[in-house]
Scaffold this active site. Structure first.
Site, PDB file in Angstrom:
ATOM      1  N   LEU A   1      11.850 -20.256  -4.912  1.00 15.88           N
ATOM      2  CA  LEU A   1      10.875 -19.326  -4.333  1.00 15.88           C
ATOM      3  C   LEU A   1       9.604 -19.388  -5.181  1.00 15.88           C
ATOM      4  CD1 LEU A   1      10.224 -16.866  -2.390  1.00 15.88           C
ATOM      5  CD2 LEU A   1      11.041 -15.389  -4.228  1.00 15.88           C
TER       6      LEU A   1
ATOM      7  N   HIS B   1       2.729   3.485  -8.947  1.00 13.09           N
ATOM      8  CA  HIS B   1       2.641   2.049  -9.230  1.00 13.09           C
ATOM      9  C   HIS B   1       3.906   1.561  -9.949  1.00 13.09           C
ATOM     10  CE1 HIS B   1      -1.310   2.119  -7.644  1.00 13.09           C
ATOM     11  NE2 HIS B   1      -1.874   2.753  -8.651  1.00 13.09           N
TER      12      HIS B   1
ATOM     13  N   ASP C   1       0.835  -1.208   0.000  1.00  7.55           N
ATOM     14  CA  ASP C   1       0.000   0.000   0.000  1.00  7.55           C
ATOM     15  C   ASP C   1       0.874   1.264   0.000  1.00  7.55           C
ATOM     16  OD1 ASP C   1      -2.314   1.456   0.010  1.00  7.55           O
ATOM     17  OD2 ASP C   1      -2.723   1.191   2.141  1.00  7.55           O
TER      18      ASP C   1
HETATM   19  C1  FPP Z   1      -1.913   0.137  -3.368  1.00  6.23           C
HETATM   20  O1  FPP Z   1      -1.466   1.471  -3.352  1.00  6.23           O
HETATM   21  C2  FPP Z   1      -1.339  -0.548  -4.492  1.00  6.23           C
HETATM   22  C3  FPP Z   1      -2.032  -1.114  -5.503  1.00  6.23           C
HETATM   23  C4  FPP Z   1      -3.503  -1.099  -5.613  1.00  6.23           C
HETATM   24  C5  FPP Z   1      -1.331  -1.735  -6.606  1.00  6.23           C
HETATM   25  C6  FPP Z   1      -0.126  -2.530  -6.230  1.00  6.23           C
HETATM   26  C7  FPP Z   1       0.625  -2.776  -7.441  1.00  6.23           C
HETATM   27  C8  FPP Z   1       1.958  -2.690  -7.592  1.00  6.23           C
HETATM   28  C9  FPP Z   1       2.929  -2.457  -6.528  1.00  6.23           C
HETATM   29  C10 FPP Z   1       2.506  -2.815  -8.897  1.00  6.23           C
HETATM   30  C11 FPP Z   1       2.706  -4.141  -9.493  1.00  6.23           C
HETATM   31  C12 FPP Z   1       2.789  -5.359  -8.706  1.00  6.23           C
HETATM   32  C13 FPP Z   1       3.502  -6.435  -9.085  1.00  6.23           C
HETATM   33  C14 FPP Z   1       3.334  -7.712  -8.383  1.00  6.23           C
HETATM   34  C15 FPP Z   1       4.458  -6.400 -10.198  1.00  6.23           C
HETATM   35  P1  FPP Z   1      -2.539   2.613  -3.486  1.00  6.23           P
HETATM   36  O2  FPP Z   1      -2.644   2.998  -4.894  1.00  6.23           O
HETATM   37  O3  FPP Z   1      -3.817   2.187  -2.856  1.00  6.23           O
HETATM   38  O4  FPP Z   1      -1.846   3.725  -2.652  1.00  6.23           O
HETATM   39  P2  FPP Z   1      -2.559   4.846  -1.801  1.00  6.23           P
HETATM   40  O5  FPP Z   1      -3.177   4.153  -0.618  1.00  6.23           O
HETATM   41  O6  FPP Z   1      -1.421   5.713  -1.408  1.00  6.23           O
HETATM   42  O7  FPP Z   1      -3.562   5.520  -2.673  1.00  6.23           O
END
Ligand code: FPP
Length: 250
Positions: A140, A46, A29
């Site tokens: 892994l 992201h 997050d």
């Molecule tokens: C939450 O942060 C994150 C996500 C919804 C997406 C997670 C995805 C990645 C890290 C990229 C790709 C993953 C892989 C496995 C290659 P948020 O957008 O909710 O952040 P915020 O709470 O600050 O708005």
């Protein structure tokens, strides 16, 4: 846990003395806030989050972890603006395409849990290719949760269970795995990490985390480094896991 400790061995001791391979699950997050604070579009967060995934996957096998489950897109994330959802799907597809070779070279397996019927067709094809190409990886197992909802998996398992005479946890757990993870059994989560300062589970691996140790980090996901992962694992190793029984220490 008791082990012989020699002064010069501290780094080895803190990294490698957990004998059982274990399962780490991460709620990644904070990408959006990381980007917004820098005046960047959320999608830049992201992209930076993908770089964190790469760094950690490189370091994690040496920490004794055998399975790593990453929450990349929840079934509730479809509520986000279409352009952010679209960018995430492209990012995930690109990641899977570019990482396949690295996974094979490092004897690692990659698979995806969650629903596939709502994902773009190109992404589903890419998932199938990578899963097939890395299926024999043993060092892994990285599981990426996409369009994943733990409550939906539990609900589906309950429907499958029907009205059996003596339902067992083991049987039901297998049905939960099957509901969203194909035929592979979903191992119990040993350590569940959430970054970004929030302290909630957000419908992630609820059945599998019954006895997970929880670790929350204030850091946004793009800033979460291998040293943070190491710190969480060091703390995990110090915890007295009683599973409802009595302490080993006592
Ligand atoms: C939450 O942060 C994150 C996500 C919804 C997406 C997670 C995805 C990645 C890290 C990229 C790709 C993953 C892989 C496995 C290659 P948020 O957008 O909710 O952040 P915020 O709470 O600050 O708005």
């Amino acid at each position: 846990m008791f082990s012989l400790f020699l002064p010069g061995d501290f780094a080895m001791q803190s990294d490698c003395d957990y004998k059982e391979p274990f399962h780490v699950a991460i709620i990644m997050d904070g990408n959006g806030r990381w980007a917004t604070r820098r005046g960047l579009p959320r999608t830049a967060g992201h992209s930076a989050g993908v770089a964190t995934v790469r760094r950690l996957i490189e370091a994690i096998p040496a920490m004794g972890v055998s399975t790593l489950t990453l929450f990349a897109f929840s079934s509730d994330n479809w509520r986000r603006p279409a352009d952010e959802v679209g960018a995430l799907m492209v990012l995930l597809r690109t990641y899977l395409r570019s990482e396949a070779r690295r996974f094979i070279e490092n004897d690692m397996r990659l698979s995806v849990i969650g629903r596939r019927d709502r994902l773009p067709a190109g992404l589903v094809r890419q998932i199938e290719e990578v899963e097939h190409a890395t299926a024999s990886g043993r060092r892994l197992h990285v599981r990426v949760a996409l369009d994943y909802s733990s409550r939906d998996a539990i609900l589906q398992a309950a429907v499958q269970l029907g009205s059996v005479d003596k339902p067992s946890r083991e049987h039901f757990g297998k049905l939960v795995s099957k509901a969203r993870e194909g035929d592979a059994a979903s191992p119990e989560v040993d350590l569940l990490i959430r970054t970004g300062g929030e302290k909630r589970l957000s419908d992630f691996l609820l059945w599998e985390s019954a006895y997970a140790e929880l670790w929350f980090s204030e850091k946004m996901w793009p800033d979460f480094g291998t040293e943070d992962l190491q710190a969480s694992i060091a703390e995990f190793r110090r915890r007295d896991r009683r599973f409802g029984g009595l302490s080993n220490v006592a």
